[in-house]
Write a protein that holds these residues in place. Structure first.
Motif, short mmCIF file in Angstrom:
data_model
loop_
_atom_site.label_atom_id
_atom_site.label_comp_id
_atom_site.label_asym_id
_atom_site.label_seq_id
_atom_site.Cartn_x
_atom_site.Cartn_y
_atom_site.Cartn_z
N TYR A 52 4.93 7.74 3.75
CA TYR A 52 5.96 7.88 2.71
C TYR A 52 5.57 8.98 1.71
CZ TYR A 52 9.39 6.53 -0.85
OH TYR A 52 10.42 6.53 -1.75
N ALA A 53 4.34 8.92 1.19
CA ALA A 53 3.90 9.93 0.22
C ALA A 53 3.86 11.32 0.86
CB ALA A 53 2.53 9.55 -0.34
N MET B 297 0.81 -1.21 0.00
CA MET B 297 0.00 0.00 0.00
C MET B 297 0.85 1.27 0.00
SD MET B 297 -3.02 -1.10 2.69
CE MET B 297 -3.54 0.61 2.89
N ILE B 298 2.12 1.14 0.31
CA ILE B 298 3.00 2.31 0.33
C ILE B 298 3.19 2.85 -1.09
CG2 ILE B 298 5.16 1.06 0.03
CD1 ILE B 298 6.44 2.94 2.07
N SER B 299 3.28 4.16 -1.22
CA SER B 299 3.65 4.73 -2.51
C SER B 299 5.06 4.25 -2.84
CB SER B 299 3.62 6.27 -2.45
OG SER B 299 2.30 6.74 -2.32
N GLY B 300 5.24 3.76 -4.03
CA GLY B 300 6.52 3.20 -4.38
C GLY B 300 7.58 4.24 -4.68
N TYR B 301 8.76 3.75 -4.93
CA TYR B 301 9.91 4.62 -5.20
C TYR B 301 9.60 5.59 -6.35
CZ TYR B 301 14.91 5.70 -5.86
OH TYR B 301 16.12 6.32 -5.95
N GLN B 302 9.14 5.05 -7.47
CA GLN B 302 8.89 5.88 -8.65
C GLN B 302 7.74 6.86 -8.41
OE1 GLN B 302 8.66 3.35 -12.24
NE2 GLN B 302 9.63 1.80 -10.97
N GLN B 303 6.68 6.37 -7.82
CA GLN B 303 5.55 7.26 -7.55
C GLN B 303 5.94 8.35 -6.55
OE1 GLN B 303 2.05 6.16 -5.05
NE2 GLN B 303 0.96 6.25 -6.99
N GLY B 304 6.75 7.98 -5.59
CA GLY B 304 7.20 8.97 -4.62
C GLY B 304 7.98 10.09 -5.28
#
Length: 215
Positions: free
Chosen positions: A73-74, A42-49
């Motif tokens: 994270y986001a 559910m965490i925003s991923g590396y790229q999306q971040g």
């Protein structure tokens, strides 16, 4: 999980290697999320971040709203681009997980600019008279349409809204979905695309991000 993560992990690794580095605090938060939560995907991923950070840095927003904090994270990605007098309000209802984002928010250089609340987002939007420059929504999909309708009066011309997971693992291609979450995501995507007050583009990043700008 993204299409590339599932079908082409080599390409996903390539994309991460050729993206800007995430700050160390976010790397540690991402690792702890995978160690201590039951649904770390559910965490925003590396790229999306990095996408959220770039958008925030381009806008330099003074007022940001996030619906769905998860582990924060986001939130920290969005905070990277805040105006020096900016604030981000991030809302979640998971009291059991509250300790984790709060730990990293307190440690962050943006701690004074992050307002983390355990509060129902619908109630907040009905009560507030704030106008937001940037909004990121990654919460219960069944309420996506209601969130959009509630947030519309809280935007100015040029405000940007991002909805996460709008491809819903490809389920949006189902013409007659039985799952309510899929129905609501499809309804949101149709509503936004047909709305005269907004322009948008769905980015096929991870599980799909609907990038929306108020005209």
């Amino acid at each position: 999980m993204s299409f590339f993560e599932e079908n082409c992990p080599e390409m996903d690794r390539y994309l991460e290697i050729h993206a800007s580095r995430e700050p160390e605090i976010m790397k540690r938060l991402r690792q702890e999320t995978y160690r201590k939560t039951t649904q770390p995907h559910m965490i925003s991923g590396y790229q999306q971040g990095r996408l959220l950070t770039i958008i925030s840095k381009m806008m330099r927003p003074k007022k940001v709203l996030e619906i769905g904090t998860f582990t924060g994270y986001a939130t920290l990605c969005l905070a990277e681009g805040l105006h020096k007098d900016g604030k981000i309000i991030t809302l979640d209802v998971n009291e059991e997980l509250e300790y984790l984002p709060r730990k990293y928010f307190n440690e962050s250089e943006f701690s004074a600019q992050i307002d983390f609340r355990i509060q129902d987002a619908k109630d907040f939007l009905k009560e507030t008279d704030m106008v937001f420059d940037l909004v990121f929504i990654d919460a219960d999909k069944e309420n996506y349409v209601e969130y959009f309708n509630l947030i519309k009066p809280k935007l100015r011309s040029g405000s940007v809204v991002l909805f996460d997971n709008v491809l819903w693992y490809g389920k949006v291609l189902d013409e007659s979905p039985k799952q309510k979450s899929t129905q609501k995501i499809k309804e949101l995507n149709d509503l936004v695309a047909a709305h005269d007050d907004f322009e948008n583009l769905i980015l096929p990043l991870r599980d799909g991000v609907n990038l929306i700008r108020k005209i």
